[in-house]
Design a protein around this motif. Structure first.
Motif, short mmCIF file in Angstrom:
data_model
loop_
_atom_site.label_atom_id
_atom_site.label_comp_id
_atom_site.label_asym_id
_atom_site.label_seq_id
_atom_site.Cartn_x
_atom_site.Cartn_y
_atom_site.Cartn_z
N ASP A 148 27.20 16.88 15.86
CA ASP A 148 27.99 16.87 14.93
C ASP A 148 27.81 15.25 14.44
N GLU A 193 30.07 18.40 25.83
CA GLU A 193 31.48 17.99 25.15
C GLU A 193 31.35 16.54 24.42
N VAL A 250 33.80 25.01 17.93
CA VAL A 250 32.61 24.82 17.23
C VAL A 250 31.23 25.22 18.28
N ARG A 251 31.46 24.33 19.50
CA ARG A 251 30.63 24.54 20.44
C ARG A 251 30.55 25.73 20.79
N ASP A 304 29.21 18.49 20.42
CA ASP A 304 30.26 18.50 19.44
C ASP A 304 31.60 18.40 20.30
N ASP A 305 32.58 17.51 19.77
CA ASP A 305 33.77 17.39 20.37
C ASP A 305 34.72 18.47 20.34
N GLU A 306 34.67 19.59 19.38
CA GLU A 306 35.47 20.51 19.16
C GLU A 306 34.78 21.77 20.00
N GLU A 307 35.67 22.01 20.85
CA GLU A 307 35.28 23.57 21.84
C GLU A 307 35.08 24.76 20.74
#
Length: 210
Positions: A56, A36, A17-18, A12-15
Motif C-alpha cells: 500500500d 502487517e 485488504v491483506r 498493508d496495514d488494513e487486515e
C-alpha cells in the motif's frame, strides 16, 4: 516463470485488504505471504530469493515510497507494485521513480493486479529491458508534438489536469485531448503503463513551458 516459482508478499496495514487480496491470489495459484507492517517486511526481505512485493502507498509506520527506497538502498531485489487511491497518483509516480515496477489504482480488477505481478516476476529472468522494445518506445516519444511532450512530462511528474492546464495556459479540456493523443501515440493502455514507458526509456521530456 510459473506462479509457484515465487512468492507474492503483501504489505498493508488494513487486515481486510491483506486477507482478501491474499485469498484471491491464492485461489489463482500464487504462493502468498502477508506482512502487517513495512517494518516487519524489511526485516524479512533479506531472506527473500524470488518474490514480488505488493505494498500500500499510505501506511502509518512507513510509506510505500520509503519502503521501496530502503529496499533499493539495501540492494534487496524484490520487484515492487504499489497500490494507491486515485488522489495519490503523484506519490505513485514518485514510487516508480524510486524503483517500483508498477502502480495500481483502487479499485482494481483481479486481472489487473495479476498481470502486474506477472510483469514484475518477469524481472527474475529479464534483468534488463529488451533494447528493441526501448527503441520502439523512444521512437514513439519522438512522434509526439512539443505540446504533447510537455503534457507527458507533467503527467510523469504527477500533476493533475488542472495544474497542467494552468502551467501551460490552456484549458483542462485541451489537456485531456493532448493526454488522449499521447496515450494513443505511445500505445499505452493505462496511466501506469504510460509512466512505466516514459521512465524506462530514460528520454528527457523537457520542461513544460508556454
Amino acid at each position: 516463470m510459473q506462479t509457484g516459482d515465487y512468492t507474492v508478499h503483501i504489505v498493508d496495514d488494513e487486515e481486510p485488504v491483506r486477507k482478501s487480496l491474499a485469498f484471491m491470489l491464492t485461489m489463482n495459484g500464487f504462493a502468498v505471504r502477508i506482512h502487517e507492517t513495512a517494518s516487519s517486511f524489511l526485516q524479512f526481505a533479506p531472506s527473500i530469493r524470488n518474490g514480488v512485493l505488493i505494498t500500500d502507498l499510505r501506511m502509518p509506520d512507513m510509506t510505500g515510497v520509503e519502503l521501496i527506497r530502503k529496499l533499493v538502498t539495501g540492494r534487496t531485489n524484490v520487484p515492487a507494485i504499489v497500490i494507491t487511491g486515485h488522489g495519490d497518483v503523484p506519490l505513485a509516480v514518485e514510487a516508480m521513480k524510486a524503483g517500483a515496477v508498477d502502480f495500481i489504482e483502487k479499485p482494481f480488477e483481479d486481472t489487473v493486479i495479476i498481470e502486474a505481478i506477472e510483469r514484475a516476476a518477469a524481472q527474475f529472468r529479464e534483468k534488463t529491458a529488451d533494447p528493441d522494445d526501448m527503441d520502439e518506445v523512444r521512437s514513439r516519444l519522438k512522434s509526439l508534438s512539443d505540446r504533447e511532450r510537455q503534457v507527458l512530462a507533467a503527467v510523469v511528474a504527477g500533476q493533475p489536469n488542472k495544474s497542467i492546464a494552468y502551467d501551460l495556459d490552456i484549458s483542462p479540456r485541451t489537456v485531456e485531448v493532448h493526454r488522449a493523443n499521447v496515450m494513443a501515440k505511445m500505445k499505452a493502455r493505462s496511466l501506469p503503463q504510460l509512466v512505466r514507458m516514459a521512465i524506462a526509456a530514460g528520454s528527457p521530456l523537457g520542461e513544460a513551458d508556454n
